[in-house]
Design an enzyme around this catalytic site. Structure first.
Site, PDB file in Angstrom:
ATOM      1  N   HIS B  67       0.947  -1.082   0.149  1.00 22.38           N
ATOM      2  CA  HIS B  67       0.052   0.116  -0.117  1.00 22.38           C
ATOM      3  C   HIS B  67       0.787   1.212   0.061  1.00 22.38           C
ATOM      4  CE1 HIS B  67      -2.148   2.974   2.649  1.00 22.38           C
ATOM      5  NE2 HIS B  67      -3.014   3.154   1.483  1.00 22.38           N
ATOM      6  N   GLU B  70       1.969   1.763  -3.258  1.00 22.57           N
ATOM      7  CA  GLU B  70       0.892   2.505  -3.973  1.00 22.57           C
ATOM      8  C   GLU B  70       0.987   4.046  -4.144  1.00 22.57           C
ATOM      9  OE1 GLU B  70      -2.985   3.774  -3.355  1.00 22.57           O
ATOM     10  OE2 GLU B  70      -3.370   1.832  -2.753  1.00 22.57           O
ATOM     11  N   HIS B  71       1.049   4.622  -2.904  1.00 24.01           N
ATOM     12  CA  HIS B  71       0.947   5.997  -2.672  1.00 24.01           C
ATOM     13  C   HIS B  71       2.092   6.714  -3.240  1.00 24.01           C
ATOM     14  CE1 HIS B  71      -1.837   6.928   1.053  1.00 24.01           C
ATOM     15  NE2 HIS B  71      -2.049   5.754   0.500  1.00 24.01           N
TER      16      HIS B  71
END
Lengths: 364, 479
Positions: B67, B70-71
């Protein structure tokens, strides 16, 4: 009342109605908002007449059986008890009370534990008669249907509703004082709702304000608040601001969450940005980029029958002409840098901002 | 009614695509799968790239890295400046975002169809050329910690869900939250992100879905031009995660939190997932969840607990079999104010026992079949929904044929109630039989209860964590 419309109509009790609806694979949504009761229906062409007949029963002949009222009352009370411990809800209720006082906008549309407990069947029947009346209906339809087919269907669907409903309340006076209101709530983060008065939808400066807000708090990564509070400083997961045009009041609101030890800094950044945009307006680049974004993304909203019908009914409720969707982008393009400067100075009032903070903030 | 309680996405479980719109698929020489879904109603296109890697593929001790990356994918490349990815898309009138699940990580843009060349070029560029500074990483780590604080730590319901999964999965990495455990998130570094990126972000580990007003041949040419030159990764291995051992003991979790007002019981069972070429059991479980809790007025649990008797204010069942490894089947009941958790749990079990004895109402099954067929028609109205179904399905190892035959599988569910697979989630798992068997019908692996919360666990629309969810605006959508 809105929650009970689906709980039995005509010859059908709650279960029979739901079974009839599901057997047609029709979907009905009933929603009570601050300014309107919304009804949306999605159904198949092959059983259109049956779906309309069923929906008519709900709208015109709801039963409001006492056992259904009692069951739904318990559900609403359960929601209200949860809301009392929901920081977002605590923040919005606090903000509305500060802004609107005794006006209906000042209290939660779901009511309070006391008022919901006290509601009788007569109250529900009166609310139904008062709200679902022919003098205040707006309809849009999109999909596999023509205007010629829709007309008679609507006569059948809505023709037996009362001609007139309850008079509406007067304009809401916005009483929001500047400042910060902190409500203690045990959480590692604070939820923040902030705002000031807004600008009417029909104001000639509305589109300049609309562009300004998109550049300021559009919720996109390039918007000023998102860039300053999240991307540059890591103070929040997300922040946005919104021009909110109620029928009877206009507000300019924003919201974010931040850890208790960061919330004071985040609020200061918002204040600084509010003052900076009032003073400087936008850069040429920002104005150009925001116009491109708003005009380019407008068609993306029309991405299905539901969204199209929703936009078209909203246009009618706002009193916009039927060609609004075609002329809207030209109105955005027509906004000049002079407009932006003038409207920024008029709209943004850094000293008038009120911040409602729910959590355990430090340094505020 | 009860929109703030109801699982708004339950209907979505049925909204599945058949070949409603023309669908084309092909594979580039470097291994990139491409799916094209045509919808010519509006001059708009959606580009989605799905990487077949997610939170369940993270190295131990580095939870949240999928995650976090992803950022960081929005921070720029050798040719796109810091944070200019979204700015460029937005300046063209488009929107973009991304989300991470246990099994995949996906990025998408919605934009005018004639800008497809631009967004393809940019998406292909960041598949290999990401550039990260230490400062980018440090600031963005603060953002994901704020995200965790907002979405998990501030929500007793989310905290319970997290604890539940950790108990439900004893060995499989589905036990670990997508956002990550806070103490591990705090340690995630630039090197962690780059190592993961360089290994997993490659054409032979991705599915590209292009949906909208496009021509498949033009898409193929553009895909060849932008993605074609990218070399495949040699680090892509079969996704063999540690599997669950026999679960022998019921586990009970109690979370008490002062931020909670309504107590509720939340129980989950380990359940089979959709498998390539074999979706029968998952289809039956999907229908079972609909029968038990799909409708607030007509389903088994609401009928028994809210209508025949008024011992609950809300009840539902849920199941989503779209995963690579074991899924979960869940039940939730919020008791009426004067009913205890012990009593409501017994009532819930009785309602399910009765259902297993008497079987589903044939009329209820028929209604579900009609809804499945209607969902197929309604799905044609949303090209985004179709794009997600194909992207997700292909990312968890299903074939296009599996994806397109899912509604047939749902419509074919007619199983007698007491037979497999309707009763399977409530029975001891088969692999227990060789061991000391628990009481028949008493298997309840992994369940918990807490007092209800601002955002109950069943409300979260998906396991995926978006980069940022735009807050619902009270403003006019018409402007």
């Amino acid at each position: 009342m809105t929650a009970l419309i689906e709980e039995g109509a005509g010859e059908m009790d709650s279960r029979a109605f739901a079974e009839a609806r599901d057997a047609l694979a029709a979907e009905f949504v009933f929603d009570a908002g601050g300014d309107s009761v919304g009804v949306s229906a999605r159904f198949l062409t092959e059983n259109r007449d049956q779906a309309i007949t069923l929906l008519r029963e709900a709208l015109v002949n709801p039963r409001f059986d006492q056992d259904a009222i009692d069951r739904v009352r318990e559900q609403v009370l359960s929601i209200l008890r949860s809301d009392e411990k929901d920081p977002d809800k605590i923040a919005s209720n606090t903000f509305d009370r500060l802004a609107f006082g005794d006006h209906p906008y000042g209290s939660d549309g779901n009511g309070t534990i006391e008022t919901v407990t006290a509601l009788t069947r007569d109250d529900i029947v009166a609310a139904h008669k008062g709200a679902l009346a022919r003098d205040r209906i707006y309809v849009s339809a999109a999909g596999d249907i023509t205007a010629e087919e829709l007309g008679p269907l609507l006569d059948r669907l809505l023709g037996d509703l009362p001609a007139t409903g309850t008079p509406l309340p007067g304009l809401a006076e916005v009483k929001l004082p500047p400042g910060v209101t902190v409500t203690d709530f045990p959480s590692p983060q604070s939820t923040v709702l902030f705002g000031q008065t807004g600008i009417p939808r029909e104001d000639p400066d509305f589109f300049a304000a609309f562009i300004l807000n998109e550049a300021m708090g559009g919720g996109r990564f390039t918007a000023r608040l998102m860039s300053e509070v999240r991307e540059k400083r890591g103070l929040t997961y997300g922040i946005g601001s919104y021009l909110v045009s109620y029928d009877l009041a206009d507000m300019y609101l924003g919201q974010f969450s931040a850890s208790n030890d960061k919330v004071a800094e985040a609020i200061q950044v918002v204040r600084d940005e509010w003052a900076r945009i009032a003073r400087e307006g936008l850069t040429d680049q920002e104005l150009a980029d925001t116009k491109t974004y708003l005009t380019g993304s407008y068609p993306l909203r029309f991405d299905g029958n539901g969204p199209i019908a929703s936009i078209l009914v909203g246009m009618q409720m706002e009193g916009m002409p039927i060609d609004y969707a075609v002329t809207r982008n030209a109105k955005i393009e027509a906004v000049t840098m002079d407009d932006i400067k003038r409207v920024a100075a008029r709209l943004y009032q850094p000293d008038a901002l009120h911040f409602v903070v729910v959590g355990q903030p430090t340094g505020l | 009614m009860l929109r703030s309680f109801g699982p708004a996405t339950l209907a979505l479980a049925l909204a599945l695509p058949a070949a409603a719109e023309p669908v084309t698929s092909f594979t580039l020489d470097n291994g990139l799968n491409v799916v094209v879904i045509e919808d010519h109603r509006a001059p708009v296109v959606v580009q989605m790239i799905w990487y077949r890697v997610g939170a369940a593929d993270e190295p131990p001790g580095h939870s949240g890295i999928a995650h976090f990356l992803e950022h960081l994918m929005f921070k720029g490349t050798e040719t796109v400046g810091p944070n200019q990815f979204s700015a460029t898309v937005e300046a063209q009138g488009g929107d973009d975002n991304a989300f991470t699940s246990w099994d995949y990580t996906a990025y998408f843009q919605r934009i005018a169809a004639d800008r497809l060349d631009l967004v393809m070029q940019m998406e292909a560029d960041r598949m290999r050329n990401l550039r990260l500074t230490e400062e980018d990483v440090a600031t963005e780590r603060e953002v994901i910690l704020e995200e965790r604080a907002q979405r998990t730590d501030s929500s007793p319901g989310a905290l319970l869900s997290e604890q539940m999964r950790a108990a439900q999965f004893m060995n499989h990495p589905y036990a670990i939250p997508i956002i990550g455990w806070r103490h591990e998130m705090e340690q995630l570094s630039r090197e962690d992100a780059l190592e993961y990126y360089q290994r997993f972000y490659a054409p032979n580990n991705a599915t590209l879905v292009i949906a909208g007003d496009v021509d498949p041949e033009e898409v193929r040419a553009l895909a060849e031009k932008h993605y074609g030159p990218i070399a495949p990764s040699d680090g892509i291995t079969p996704r063999d995660r540690p599997q669950e051992p026999p679960q022998l003991a019921e586990r009970r979790i109690t979370l008490a939190d002062e931020r909670v007002s309504e107590p509720y019981v939340f129980r989950t069972y380990l359940a089979p997932e959709r498998d390539p070429g074999n979706q029968k059991e998952a289809a039956a479980l999907t229908v079972l969840a609909e029968l038990l809790g799909g409708s607030g007025q007509t389903s088994v649990l609401p009928r028994a607990l809210q209508f025949d008797r008024q011992v609950a204010v809300y009840s539902t069942a849920f199941y989503d079999g779209s995963s690579i490894d074991d899924a979960t089947f869940g039940l939730v009941v919020v008791p009426a104010p004067d009913v205890s958790l012990e009593t409501i749990e017994a009532d819930m079990d009785r309602a399910i026992d009765d259902f297993l004895k008497t079987g589903p109402d044939p009329a209820a099954l028929e209604r579900i079949r009609t809804q499945v067929r209607a969902a197929d028609i309604y799905a044609r109205d949303s090209v985004d929904t179709l794009a997600r179904r194909y992207g997700e399905g292909l990312s968890i190892g299903l074939t296009i044929e599996d994806i397109e035959s899912w509604d047939e599988a749902l419509a074919a569910v007619t199983s007698a109630p007491s037979s497999q697979p309707f009763s399977s989630p409530f029975r001891p798992r088969q692999n227990w039989t060789s061991r000391k068997s628990p009481r028949p019908g008493a298997s309840q692996p992994g369940w918990s209860r807490i007092t209800t919360s601002p955002s109950p666990p069943w409300k979260s629309s998906s396991a995926a964590a978006p980069r940022w969810t735009r807050q619902a605006s009270a403003g006019p959508s018409t402007s």
